[in-house]
Design a protein around this motif. Structure first.
Motif, PDB file in Angstrom:
ATOM      1  N   ASP A 152     -23.048   2.871  22.088  1.00  0.00           N
ATOM      2  CA  ASP A 152     -22.090   3.765  22.511  1.00  0.00           C
ATOM      3  C   ASP A 152     -21.189   4.137  21.747  1.00  0.00           C
ATOM      4  N   ILE A 153     -20.703   5.356  21.517  1.00  0.00           N
ATOM      5  CA  ILE A 153     -18.996   5.670  21.252  1.00  0.00           C
ATOM      6  C   ILE A 153     -18.474   5.768  22.549  1.00  0.00           C
ATOM      7  N   ILE A 154     -17.345   5.255  22.837  1.00  0.00           N
ATOM      8  CA  ILE A 154     -16.513   5.459  23.952  1.00  0.00           C
ATOM      9  C   ILE A 154     -15.305   6.150  23.819  1.00  0.00           C
ATOM     10  N   ASN A 155     -15.043   7.730  24.168  1.00  0.00           N
ATOM     11  CA  ASN A 155     -13.826   8.000  23.911  1.00  0.00           C
ATOM     12  C   ASN A 155     -13.114   7.949  25.392  1.00  0.00           C
ATOM     13  N   THR A 156     -11.877   7.744  25.415  1.00  0.00           N
ATOM     14  CA  THR A 156     -10.958   7.488  26.480  1.00  0.00           C
ATOM     15  C   THR A 156     -10.104   8.496  26.526  1.00  0.00           C
ATOM     16  N   HIS A 166     -13.543   8.156  30.705  1.00  0.00           N
ATOM     17  CA  HIS A 166     -14.272   7.557  29.831  1.00  0.00           C
ATOM     18  C   HIS A 166     -15.379   8.537  29.448  1.00  0.00           C
ATOM     19  N   PHE A 167     -15.718   8.831  28.266  1.00  0.00           N
ATOM     20  CA  PHE A 167     -16.862   9.733  27.849  1.00  0.00           C
ATOM     21  C   PHE A 167     -17.634   9.142  26.903  1.00  0.00           C
ATOM     22  N   TYR A 168     -18.745   9.158  27.161  1.00  0.00           N
ATOM     23  CA  TYR A 168     -19.761   8.174  26.401  1.00  0.00           C
ATOM     24  C   TYR A 168     -20.998   9.179  25.515  1.00  0.00           C
ATOM     25  N   VAL A 169     -21.128   8.738  24.284  1.00  0.00           N
ATOM     26  CA  VAL A 169     -21.885   9.557  23.408  1.00  0.00           C
ATOM     27  C   VAL A 169     -22.647   8.470  22.321  1.00  0.00           C
ATOM     28  N   GLU A 170     -23.904   8.617  21.950  1.00  0.00           N
ATOM     29  CA  GLU A 170     -24.666   7.930  21.356  1.00  0.00           C
ATOM     30  C   GLU A 170     -24.065   7.779  20.016  1.00  0.00           C
ATOM     31  N   ALA A 204     -18.017  19.022  23.203  1.00  0.00           N
ATOM     32  CA  ALA A 204     -17.433  18.693  21.746  1.00  0.00           C
ATOM     33  C   ALA A 204     -18.309  17.381  21.324  1.00  0.00           C
ATOM     34  N   GLN A 205     -18.448  16.478  22.125  1.00  0.00           N
ATOM     35  CA  GLN A 205     -19.231  15.153  21.796  1.00  0.00           C
ATOM     36  C   GLN A 205     -20.764  15.616  21.369  1.00  0.00           C
ATOM     37  N   ASP A 206     -21.166  16.334  22.084  1.00  0.00           N
ATOM     38  CA  ASP A 206     -22.636  16.744  21.916  1.00  0.00           C
ATOM     39  C   ASP A 206     -22.699  17.397  20.801  1.00  0.00           C
ATOM     40  N   TYR A 207     -21.824  18.403  20.568  1.00  0.00           N
ATOM     41  CA  TYR A 207     -21.852  19.101  19.181  1.00  0.00           C
ATOM     42  C   TYR A 207     -21.642  18.221  18.046  1.00  0.00           C
ATOM     43  N   VAL A 208     -20.525  17.494  18.209  1.00  0.00           N
ATOM     44  CA  VAL A 208     -20.598  16.670  16.891  1.00  0.00           C
ATOM     45  C   VAL A 208     -21.763  15.658  16.561  1.00  0.00           C
ATOM     46  N   LEU A 209     -22.366  14.935  17.719  1.00  0.00           N
ATOM     47  CA  LEU A 209     -23.565  14.209  17.733  1.00  0.00           C
ATOM     48  C   LEU A 209     -24.536  14.882  16.670  1.00  0.00           C
ATOM     49  N   ARG A 210     -25.049  16.243  17.250  1.00  0.00           N
ATOM     50  CA  ARG A 210     -25.722  17.188  16.480  1.00  0.00           C
ATOM     51  C   ARG A 210     -25.487  17.245  15.028  1.00  0.00           C
ATOM     52  N   ALA A 211     -24.329  17.476  14.586  1.00  0.00           N
ATOM     53  CA  ALA A 211     -23.906  18.015  13.470  1.00  0.00           C
ATOM     54  C   ALA A 211     -23.981  16.481  12.617  1.00  0.00           C
ATOM     55  N   ILE A 212     -23.847  15.395  13.211  1.00  0.00           N
ATOM     56  CA  ILE A 212     -23.930  14.310  12.415  1.00  0.00           C
ATOM     57  C   ILE A 212     -25.339  13.920  12.159  1.00  0.00           C
ATOM     58  N   ARG A 213     -26.190  14.154  13.243  1.00  0.00           N
ATOM     59  CA  ARG A 213     -27.704  13.856  12.855  1.00  0.00           C
ATOM     60  C   ARG A 213     -28.172  14.573  11.834  1.00  0.00           C
ATOM     61  N   HIS A 214     -27.546  16.093  11.520  1.00  0.00           N
ATOM     62  CA  HIS A 214     -28.215  16.725  10.472  1.00  0.00           C
ATOM     63  C   HIS A 214     -27.156  16.602   9.274  1.00  0.00           C
ATOM     64  N   ALA A 215     -26.360  15.699   9.136  1.00  0.00           N
ATOM     65  CA  ALA A 215     -25.502  15.451   8.144  1.00  0.00           C
ATOM     66  C   ALA A 215     -26.044  15.884   6.628  1.00  0.00           C
ATOM     67  N   LEU A 216     -25.192  16.484   5.893  1.00  0.00           N
ATOM     68  CA  LEU A 216     -25.621  16.936   4.446  1.00  0.00           C
ATOM     69  C   LEU A 216     -24.939  15.740   3.489  1.00  0.00           C
ATOM     70  N   ARG A 217     -25.762  15.181   2.491  1.00  0.00           N
ATOM     71  CA  ARG A 217     -25.434  14.522   1.615  1.00  0.00           C
ATOM     72  C   ARG A 217     -24.946  15.386   0.399  1.00  0.00           C
TER      73      ARG A 217
END
Length: 233
Positions: A152-156, A166-170, A204-217
């Motif tokens: 997990d990423i841990i944002n403190t 502490h905020f945890y996100v995959e 914000a963490q949930d949004y960024v995770l979703r955006a990364i999962r659909h990242a564009l090359r």
């Protein structure tokens, strides 16, 4: 910000030459133009939150601080952009010093990554670096954990008088172009919508995770988070 239900009002503070690999040049916008942009927008539209990124130079910080003095109730989320992911410089020593001396005390939250936190707080230990910034006047410091390791990423979130939160996100893995900016902007969108700081970070963490999962090359360097995907809180 648009995906999270807000209407952004961009103020151009720094022009860059960059691609998905690095930043190659940057120049600050004329501080008087920045002042005019701020005054123009504030005279026309209610502003519910402000997010800062690459500010260009120390004179732009002074303009922003003057504006904030007249709008003290607007939540300010500051992403202290110092270097691009590829290593290119986006802040000189004068800009870093001015942010520490004048800007950070106005911010509800600053969002440094581990490299930025160590530089700003002059300590490799995140807790001690954050404490130094808090002692210098920061209201809160969100130490982001994207450069670390682990499942997990841990944002403190370090506060003035409370225990850290502490905020945890995959952790998806890999490096992406603009995740810190996306996180800070998403937190600002949450605060503009009336969420508490903690709820804004969660969203914000949930949004960024979703955006990364659909990242564009899109180029030869780092993939770009897809910020245009449909979002439901």
């Amino acid at each position: 910000m648009t995906a999270l239900g807000c209407h952004p009002l961009p103020v151009l503070s720094c022009l860059t030459v960059q691609d998905t690999r690095n930043v190659y040049n940057a120049t600050a916008t004329d501080p008087d133009i920045v002042r005019q942009q701020l005054e123009c927008l504030a005279g026309d539209t209610p502003i519910h939150a402000i997010k800062t990124g690459a500010l260009g130079n120390a004179d732009v910080v002074d303009v922003l601080v003057d504006f904030l003095a007249n709008h003290p109730d607007i939540p300010l989320i500051t992403d202290p952009v110092i270097k691009a992911a590829g290593g290119g410089d986006l802040a000189d020593e004068a800009l870093i010093a001015r942010m520490k001396e004048r800007l950070f005390r106005h911010a509800e939250m600053i969002t440094p990554n581990s490299i930025e936190l160590a530089l700003l707080g002059e300590n490799e230990d995140p807790a001690q670096a954050a404490r130094k910034l808090l002692n210098a006047g920061c209201q809160s410091v969100l130490a982001t954990g994207g450069h670390g390791e682990g499942e997990d990423i841990i944002n403190t979130l370090y506060h003035q008088s409370e225990e850290p939160s502490h905020f945890y996100v995959e952790r998806v893995g890999g490096e992406y172009h603009g995740t810190g900016c996306t996180l800070a902007a998403s937190i600002a969108a949450g605060r503009a919508s009336g969420l508490s700081a903690g709820a804004a970070i969660d969203q914000a963490q949930d949004y960024v995770l979703r955006a990364i999962r659909h990242a564009l090359r899109v180029g030869k360097g780092q993939p770009v988070p897809d910020r245009g995907i449909p979002w439901q809180s």
